[in-house]
Scaffold this motif. Structure first.
Motif, PDB file in Angstrom:
ATOM      1  N   PRO A 536       0.832  -1.213   0.000  1.00 27.98           N
ATOM      2  CA  PRO A 536       0.000   0.000   0.000  1.00 27.98           C
ATOM      3  C   PRO A 536       0.861   1.255   0.000  1.00 27.98           C
ATOM      4  O   PRO A 536       2.076   1.200   0.220  1.00 27.98           O
ATOM      5  N   LEU A 537       0.222   2.368  -0.245  1.00 24.67           N
ATOM      6  CA  LEU A 537       0.928   3.640  -0.123  1.00 24.67           C
ATOM      7  C   LEU A 537       1.270   3.855   1.350  1.00 24.67           C
ATOM      8  O   LEU A 537       0.397   3.708   2.218  1.00 24.67           O
ATOM      9  N   PRO A 538       2.505   4.194   1.660  1.00 29.99           N
ATOM     10  CA  PRO A 538       2.887   4.375   3.072  1.00 29.99           C
ATOM     11  C   PRO A 538       2.181   5.579   3.684  1.00 29.99           C
ATOM     12  O   PRO A 538       1.817   6.534   2.984  1.00 29.99           O
ATOM     13  N   MET A 539       1.998   5.539   5.001  1.00 29.30           N
ATOM     14  CA  MET A 539       1.338   6.648   5.701  1.00 29.30           C
ATOM     15  C   MET A 539       2.117   7.942   5.537  1.00 29.30           C
ATOM     16  O   MET A 539       1.527   9.022   5.473  1.00 29.30           O
ATOM     17  N   GLU A 579      -5.755  -1.924   1.285  1.00 28.09           N
ATOM     18  CA  GLU A 579      -5.032  -1.414   2.457  1.00 28.09           C
ATOM     19  C   GLU A 579      -4.905   0.105   2.403  1.00 28.09           C
ATOM     20  O   GLU A 579      -5.074   0.805   3.420  1.00 28.09           O
ATOM     21  N   THR A 580      -4.645   0.659   1.211  1.00 21.13           N
ATOM     22  CA  THR A 580      -4.527   2.119   1.074  1.00 21.13           C
ATOM     23  C   THR A 580      -5.859   2.793   1.370  1.00 21.13           C
ATOM     24  O   THR A 580      -5.903   3.832   2.037  1.00 21.13           O
ATOM     25  N   TYR A 581      -6.932   2.202   0.871  1.00 12.79           N
ATOM     26  CA  TYR A 581      -8.274   2.750   1.143  1.00 12.79           C
ATOM     27  C   TYR A 581      -8.547   2.786   2.642  1.00 12.79           C
ATOM     28  O   TYR A 581      -9.036   3.789   3.187  1.00 12.79           O
ATOM     29  N   GLU A 922       0.612  -3.373  14.291  1.00 12.07           N
ATOM     30  CA  GLU A 922       0.816  -2.012  13.794  1.00 12.07           C
ATOM     31  C   GLU A 922       0.814  -2.005  12.265  1.00 12.07           C
ATOM     32  O   GLU A 922       1.809  -1.766  11.596  1.00 12.07           O
ATOM     33  N   HIS A 923      -0.353  -2.291  11.721  1.00 13.68           N
ATOM     34  CA  HIS A 923      -0.499  -2.469  10.276  1.00 13.68           C
ATOM     35  C   HIS A 923      -0.158  -1.202   9.502  1.00 13.68           C
ATOM     36  O   HIS A 923       0.256  -1.266   8.342  1.00 13.68           O
ATOM     37  N   TRP A 924      -0.341  -0.034  10.112  1.00 14.72           N
ATOM     38  CA  TRP A 924      -0.091   1.216   9.404  1.00 14.72           C
ATOM     39  C   TRP A 924       1.398   1.463   9.155  1.00 14.72           C
ATOM     40  O   TRP A 924       1.763   2.322   8.355  1.00 14.72           O
ATOM     41  N   LEU A 925       2.244   0.713   9.848  1.00 23.53           N
ATOM     42  CA  LEU A 925       3.692   0.850   9.659  1.00 23.53           C
ATOM     43  C   LEU A 925       4.246  -0.219   8.717  1.00 23.53           C
ATOM     44  O   LEU A 925       5.435  -0.199   8.404  1.00 23.53           O
ATOM     45  N   GLN A 926       3.392  -1.139   8.284  1.00 25.39           N
ATOM     46  CA  GLN A 926       3.861  -2.279   7.500  1.00 25.39           C
ATOM     47  C   GLN A 926       3.617  -2.063   6.009  1.00 25.39           C
ATOM     48  O   GLN A 926       2.649  -1.417   5.617  1.00 25.39           O
ATOM     49  N   ASN A 927       4.489  -2.679   5.195  1.00 22.68           N
ATOM     50  CA  ASN A 927       4.220  -2.728   3.752  1.00 22.68           C
ATOM     51  C   ASN A 927       4.220  -4.165   3.251  1.00 22.68           C
ATOM     52  O   ASN A 927       4.081  -4.420   2.060  1.00 22.68           O
ATOM     53  N   ASN A 928       4.383  -5.130   4.193  1.00 20.78           N
ATOM     54  CA  ASN A 928       4.422  -6.534   3.784  1.00 20.78           C
ATOM     55  C   ASN A 928       3.362  -7.365   4.502  1.00 20.78           C
ATOM     56  O   ASN A 928       3.544  -8.560   4.723  1.00 20.78           O
ATOM     57  N   TRP A 929       2.265  -6.720   4.906  1.00 21.85           N
ATOM     58  CA  TRP A 929       1.207  -7.480   5.589  1.00 21.85           C
ATOM     59  C   TRP A 929       0.714  -8.626   4.709  1.00 21.85           C
ATOM     60  O   TRP A 929       0.488  -9.741   5.181  1.00 21.85           O
ATOM     61  N   HIS A 930       0.538  -8.349   3.413  1.00 20.95           N
ATOM     62  CA  HIS A 930      -0.032  -9.371   2.531  1.00 20.95           C
ATOM     63  C   HIS A 930       0.855 -10.613   2.482  1.00 20.95           C
ATOM     64  O   HIS A 930       0.336 -11.756   2.471  1.00 20.95           O
ATOM     65  N   GLU A 931       2.144 -10.412   2.481  1.00 14.17           N
ATOM     66  CA  GLU A 931       3.054 -11.565   2.453  1.00 14.17           C
ATOM     67  C   GLU A 931       2.867 -12.427   3.695  1.00 14.17           C
ATOM     68  O   GLU A 931       2.771 -13.657   3.616  1.00 14.17           O
TER      69      GLU A 931
END
Length: 1351
Positions: A536-539, A579-581, A922-931
């Motif tokens: 997703p696009l990072p915060m 996730e970005t939404y 802390e999902h908002w700090l992650q970019n690999n949740w989907h993995e």
């Protein structure tokens, strides 16, 4: 004499003439006779008898005239007569006419009020005519005693208004006229004469002589001011001590309502009545508003405080000023941060941006006015280090609104530019690899927007874009490829969001980065295909976009989702887009396109398109990704889910499970303070779908538990449950059920009473085993598959199919394929009914099975039913078992089954262990949740349909829905919450609960509100846990310990308590000292005061369970206090002693801040903690000082905390009064409703002296207004109690020294609050009082009494 009588017109003639003519004729007769005698004054001699006869004759003729006039004409006649009075230039004639008026009053021919009003209203009454003026007021004073009390009030107003016409500059010659007026006013104000309630008089003085009006002549000023000052004691008795220092906590359950209401024009407290309150209560409360304004998520509270209505759109200048001051404060902090290297101000600027957009958007603040004000306040300050942040804030509003508003509204920004930026030094291009670059170039973006607006409006800016911004402009115009590796794309979006020519390209790149190009695909659980992007696009990037750019982005996402829903494509949404939404929905600045659009636009569109996969995705987002959603949106979604539950298309295993799980989260996630206002409002609105389930007993039971908890925590259990009775009736109508006795014991009394009265006949389960055996024989003997499916899926038959399958597993260790077809025919909704019967059957079977081997086999079969056969999910089975209505041994067996299922088989434990170890909340700090998500599902795939229900070659009848966030562990969390509560209700299973916490407690790492859950649990079950300190400790350790790897050490618990948790429980003998309580409260005090660095670590409050630091500090403090191994009364006493006994350790100038903290904490704890305050009040009431006569000092001086504290003369009883006010000010109305009972049962028997009564009035007086607004019945009860206690002290005291303050206080209650609401009750009391009191209070009871005697 006969000639004189001949001149009198006959009665017949009077009927023919007008009233004025009749009066004129009569007065002329009287005055002509006087003139004739004056002509022969030297030869006529009158004896006193003759003069008397003449006056009586004239009076009789006037009386005859008055008697002949209709009552409606009396006023006209009096005006005519008075005009004759003031036309006279002869003092004897005017005196005669005045004497005749006095005679008319004496003989009751004319109302004295009519005479006085007519005299005072006459334009001819002029202070320059000294003798007539004096005679007028002499007459008024003579007849005033015959005017009723309301008439005296009106006359006082007329007199004061008349006196305002006398200039203060008049010379000494007017003093006789002033003295004449003072004589009358003094008579009216004389408390012993008691012509009217003194409260009426002070009310008139306050209106006529208000601060914005001129006062009467200076000589009368002392009389009036002395009289008004006499009401200071009454004002003191209804004033909350230190009110301006008491601060709320935004988001806390008691921060709403009228408690914090301010005048939206002046920012002053809305004080009741015309009393002379102390200056501090009448000043603008800017500190209070600014404190609330600085708190995240405070906008609703600010609107409530100032009475702002979003629909009205009225400008609020005082709010505007505070917003500007908050910006100036942020500029000052930015200077400090540059020096110290701190970066705390970033959170503040983020918050300011959100507040400014909201209040300007709803037109509560004017953007151009704010910018001009900012310019004025920053002049000469040289605060330039925060200028880029300031321009970023302004850019947020400008970019989003410049197209819809005139250019002139935004031009004042140029003045700020001139003030903060130099025209000499060219601004360098910042490092675009850092997010702060978007702030550094905000001023350039503003100029670009202004320039674009000027072009579109075809006007010319006063000046071109400054040359110092040339490098920025050149950088933005470079024709280089845009990548996602830096913030250049955000800069271009921000600069050109109003220029589609330049904006479409960067926005399309952003959208494509999360949506993909439809060429690449990725997999989701269940083997589903989705568009490829997963990151997703990072915060940091989203935070770097302006609100306008974010709105464009979210609009693009929603449009794509709706389009995909309409097309019913086979490829699911990209994980990155979903996730970005969800991250964009956290921005409250874009609420209309964000969560509001989500609920009211997107969900209905998706349902209309029957895009079940996208509906499942949206519900997952709501369950696992969204934070701080306003309660009305959550209740709206809950109602929507219940309405969807009856739609045939949603009777789909995976979707039904998701809808039920989401509904359970919504119900259990309702805050205690949200339940009553949201549910009662929603239930009473006819167009709203019900939030009560039509068919799910488990969801409705969860709702009842949430209601019970909310009533307990907010204190609303102390009054009737009318607000929720209709809800309960509806629940019982849809899903009739009973509750076990151990659960009812924990319910608030009113709720328990309802279920006792609504109790259903106890279900006879004795035939359950026989019926299962009968059906099982049929299952084993029937041969035809069609007959089997038809028989066991037929509606109306007993719901025993799960019992049969379990027995089949016990006997054969397998389930035949036919069973899956039956299950498929039944569907998930009907299966819920079978599950309830199955839970009861399990309890029976386990109860009758003592052999360990058999129990193991039964648990194994049950486990296979869940994990191998996928007939029912673990969370549904556990929830059903936990909520069954079971008593005694059966309840323990049910909990035993739950424990075995959760802890003995490895299936669930392995999933939990791996999920907790590999993932972070802390999902908002992650970019690999989907993995990580896919790795878990690959290892532990979830089957939502019955294994073997399809042939390998048959088409896929049950397509899986996309899963982006959820899994069995996360779905189990709200069920675990309920399980823990059920175990707490039954003490014999305490050890089992400790084992469950030990093995499953780590799951609270992913709880969205762990501290709130802990707070509610310790609060609601306080009586159950009071004697079980080890279990309290285990609860706290398990839940807070689950977060130890992702939170700093001091994020919640104090160091002392953490040491206590590390000690072996059997060796621990820790007893907190007074220093411990001082340090614990000190954390809250420092948090509220905004101390830097803060006691609790700062964080991104958008993703925290609490909306702001103060709310976190309060709940953390309360959790620790409730978990102490100390009785609740001891803890409550220790908190009070922080003020009473540790005063030397506290800064004297901050004492009210500490009292504020004690008040917040005590009222947030169960009643056993804060009712210690009542015991201390009783002790104070019985202290020695009240047993002695206070002859050397006035009790009002003694009870004035601020004065006593300032001169170091405060006493324990003064501190007690101030602390009681602080506690009760923060109390909920439910907690306050206990005061009348406390007065009646505890205080009334011990109050014997006047000083004790005055102390009581000081205690309860300030809260009469709250009772009046929120609980009138309690106000009436309290008022009657006050009168009855007054009767007691009247009998016990020989002499009353403070009758006037007491009566003033009682009149304040009558005229401001109760009116005639308790007239009959208090009238009986007043009749029994001593004459002096009875005489003063006669206007309350309307009794006739003789002249007053001495007190």
């Amino acid at each position: 004499m006969m000639a004189q009588m001949a001149m009198i017109p006959s009665v017949g003639d009077t009927m023919q003439q007008s009233t004025e003519d009749l009066v004129d004729a009569e007065v002329k007769n009287i005055l002509n006779q006087e003139a004739l005698e004056e002509g022969f004054w030297d030869i006529l001699a009158h004896s006193p008898e003759t003069k008397k006869w003449k006056k009586e004759y004239a009076l009789d003729s006037l009386k005859q005239l008055w008697s002949s006039l209709p009552a409606d004409n009396h006023e006209i006649a009096m005006k005519c007569y008075v005009s004759w009075v003031y036309r006279q230039r002869n003092s004897q004639r005017s005196q005669l006419l005045f004497d005749l008026l006095e005679g008319l009053v004496r003989d009751s021919t004319v109302s004295p009020k009519l005479i006085c009003e007519t005299l005072l209203n006459s334009e001819s009454l002029d202070y320059n005519r000294g003798s007539v003026w004096c005679e007028t007021f002499q007459l008024i004073k003579k007849v005033l005693g015959g005017v009723d009390y309301k008439g005296c009030r009106d006359l006082l107003r007329l007199i004061l208004e008349k006196c305002q016409m006398i200039p203060n500059s008049e010379n000494v010659a007017t003093l006789p006229q002033i003295d004449a007026v003072i004589s009358v006013v003094g008579y009216i104000l004389d408390r012993n004469a008691c012509l009217l309630p003194s409260y009426f008089a002070v009310n008139e003085i306050s209106k006529v002589c208000a601060d914005d009006k001129s006062w009467p002549h200076w000589k009368m000023g002392r009389l009036l001011s002395d009289f008004v000052q006499g009401f200071r004691p009454a004002a003191q008795m209804v004033s909350i001590i230190g009110r301006s220092h008491l601060m709320p906590i935004v988001g806390h359950s008691l921060s709403t309502g009228n408690v914090w209401r301010l005048n939206q024009n002046t920012l002053k407290f809305n004080l009741s009545g015309p009393l002379p309150y102390n200056k501090e209560y009448q000043e603008p409360q800017t500190a209070l508003l600014r404190y609330v304004l600085e708190q995240p998520y405070s906008r609703d509270m600010i609107c409530s405080m100032l009475g702002l209505n979003k629909q009205a759109k009225q400008r609020c200048p005082v709010l505007e000023d505070q917003l500007v001051d908050m910006v100036v404060l942020a500029m000052e902090r930015s200077e400090h941060d540059e020096i110290t290297g701190d970066d705390d101000s970033q959170l503040l600027w983020q918050h300011i941006s959100s507040q400014l957009i909201f209040f300007v958007l709803f037109q509560f603040a004017s953007f151009p006015h704010m910018v001009m004000s900012l310019n004025e306040k920053l002049k000469g300050r040289n605060l330039k280090k925060g200028r880029n942040h300031l321009m970023w804030v302004l850019l947020q509003f400008i970019s989003g609104s410049i197209q819809k508003n005139p250019l002139a509204d935004f031009l004042p920004v140029m003045k700020l530019y001139d003030l903060l930026y130099s025209d000499i030094e060219v601004l360098p291009v910042p490092d675009v690899n850092k997010s702060v670059s978007t702030h550094d170039m905000a001023i350039t973006c503003i100029w670009i927007h202004l320039n674009k607006k000027a072009q579109s409006d075809k006007v010319r800016l006063q000046r071109p874009i400054p040359t110092v911004l040339s490098e920025h402009i050149e950088f933005l115009n470079q024709n280089t490829a845009l990548t996602m590796n830096n913030y250049r794309i955000a800069l271009i979006c921000n600069a050109y969001s109003t220029n589609t020519e330049y904006f479409n390209l960067p926005m399309s790149i952003l959208v494509e980065s999360i949506n993909g190009n439809n060429k690449n695909k990725t997999l989701l659980p269940g083997g589903l295909e989705a568009s490829a992007p997963t990151q997703p696009l990072p915060m940091s990037l989203l935070d770097s976009l302006t609100v306008h750019a974010k709105m464009s982005l979210i609009h693009s996402i929603v449009t794509k989702v709706i389009r995909l829903a309409g097309n019913r494509g086979s490829v699911a949404l990209a994980p990155a887009l979903v996730e970005t939404y969800s991250r964009l929905l956290v921005y409250i600045e874009i609420e209309s396109l964000g969560i509001k659009g989500f609920i009211s636009q997107l969900l209905p569109n998706v349902f209309k398109s029957q895009a079940w996969g996208i509906l499942h995705t949206l519900l997952e987002m709501f369950s696992y990704r969204l934070h701080h959603i306003q309660p009305h949106y959550r209740v709206q979604l809950l109602s929507y889910l219940h309405s969807l539950a009856s739609v045939p298309h949603t009777n789909h295993n995976q979707l039904h499970l998701c809808m039920e799980s989401t509904a359970l989260r919504l119900i259990t996630g309702l805050g205690s303070s949200e339940v009553q206002p949201q549910l009662s409002r929603n239930f009473n609105e006819p167009k709203c779908p019900p939030f009560v389930s039509q068919e799910s007993e488990e969801l409705n039971r969860a709702l009842v538990l949430t209601l019970a908890q909310a009533m307990h925590v907010t204190g609303s259990e102390t009054f009737t449950s009318n607000w929720c009775k209709d809800i309960l009736v509806n629940i019982m109508h849809n899903t009739p059920h009973n509750w076990s006795s151990h659960t009812l014991e924990c319910f608030p009394p009113s709720l328990a009473e309802f279920f006792h009265k609504s109790s259903l006949p106890k279900e006879d389960k004795s035939h359950l085993k026989r019926n299962v055996d009968t059906e099982y024989k049929k299952w084993k003997t029937m041969a035809n598959e069609s007959d089997i499916i038809a028989h066991f899926s037929m509606q109306g038959t007993q719901p025993l199919f799960l019992c049969i399958l379990w027995k089949n597993l016990l006997d054969d260790n397998r389930i035949p394929p036919t069973a899956y077809k039956v299950l498929d025919r039944l569907g998930p909704r009907l299966l819920s009914l079978h599950l309830r019967t199955f839970a009861d059957y399990l309890v029976q079977e386990f109860s009758s099975s003592a052999a360990t081997q058999l129990v193991n086999r039964m648990v194994g079969a049950l486990n296979d039913l869940v994990w191998k056969c996928n007939v029912v999910t673990i969370e549904r089975l556990i929830l059903c078992l936990a909520l069954r209505n079971l008593e005694g041994n059966e309840a323990q067996v049910s909990f035993f089954i739950i424990q075995l299922l959760l802890m003995r088989p490895p299936d669930f434990k392995m999933r939990l262990t791996d999920f907790i170890r590999e993932n972070s909340p802390e999902h908002w700090l992650q970019n690999n949740w989907h993995e990580k998500h896919m790795a878990f599902h690959r290892k532990y795939s979830e089957n939502f349909y019955y294994e073997g229900s399809q042939d390998a070659n048959s088409p896929n009848q049950h397509p899986y829905l996309p899963v982006y966030f959820g899994n069995v562990c996360l779905r189990f969390l709200p069920v675990l919450d309920i399980v823990i509560h059920r175990f707490l209700e039954l003490p014999p299973v305490g050890k089992s609960l400790e084992k469950i916490l030990e093995h499953l407690g780590g799951l609270y790492k992913f709880h969205d509100r762990p501290i709130t859950y802990l707070y509610n649990t310790l609060h609601y079950y306080e009586r159950k846990l009071a004697s079980r300190p080890a279990l309290k400790r285990k609860l706290v350790h398990s839940i807070t310990g689950a977060l130890k790897d992702i939170r700093p050490a001091n994020w919640c618990l104090s160091e002392d308590y953490q040491k206590y948790l590390q000690e072996p429980i059997e060796e621990s003998k820790w007893l907190p000292t007074s220093e411990y309580y001082v340090k614990l409260l000190g954390r809250l005090v420092d948090t509220l005061s905004g101390k830097s660095p803060p006691p609790f670590p700062n964080c991104d409050w958008r993703f925290n369970e609490f909306p702001n630091p103060a709310a976190h500090a309060l709940h953390a403090t309360c959790v620790e206090l409730m978990a102490l191994p100390v009785p609740s009364q001891s803890v409550g006493g220790a908190l009070l002693d922080v003020i009473f006994k540790c005063g030397t350790q506290l800064p004297r100038d901050k004492i009210m801040s500490w009292m504020n903290a004690v008040g917040l904490v005590l009222t947030a704890l169960p009643d056993t903690y804060w009712q210690v305050l009542n015991e201390r009040i009783v002790e104070v009431m019985q202290c020695q000082i009240f047993s002695q006569s206070m002859t050397n000092i006035s009790p009002f001086q003694l009870f004035d905390f601020s004065v006593c504290h300032s001169v170091f003369a405060e006493m324990h009883l003064t501190y007690m009064l101030a602390l009681s006010h602080a506690v009760w000010h923060h109390a909920s109305i439910g907690q306050l409703t206990l005061i009348p009972q406390f007065m009646k049962e505890r205080l009334k028997p011990i109050i014997k002296t006047e000083e004790q009564f005055l102390y009581l009035c000081h205690l309860v007086g300030p809260f009469l207004q709250r009772f009046h607004a929120e609980r009138t019945r309690c106000l009436l009860e309290l008022t009657v109690e006050l009168y009855e206690i007054l009767e007691i002290i009247d009998r016990s005291c020989d002499h009353l020294r403070y009758i006037d303050p007491i009566t003033d206080f009682l009149y304040h209650i009558k005229y401001i609050f109760v009116g005639d609401g308790v007239k009959s009750e208090v009238g009986k009391v007043i009749m029994n009082l001593r004459p002096a009191l009875k005489y003063r209070l006669r206007f309350i009871s309307h009794i006739n009494v003789d002249e007053p005697l001495s007190a």
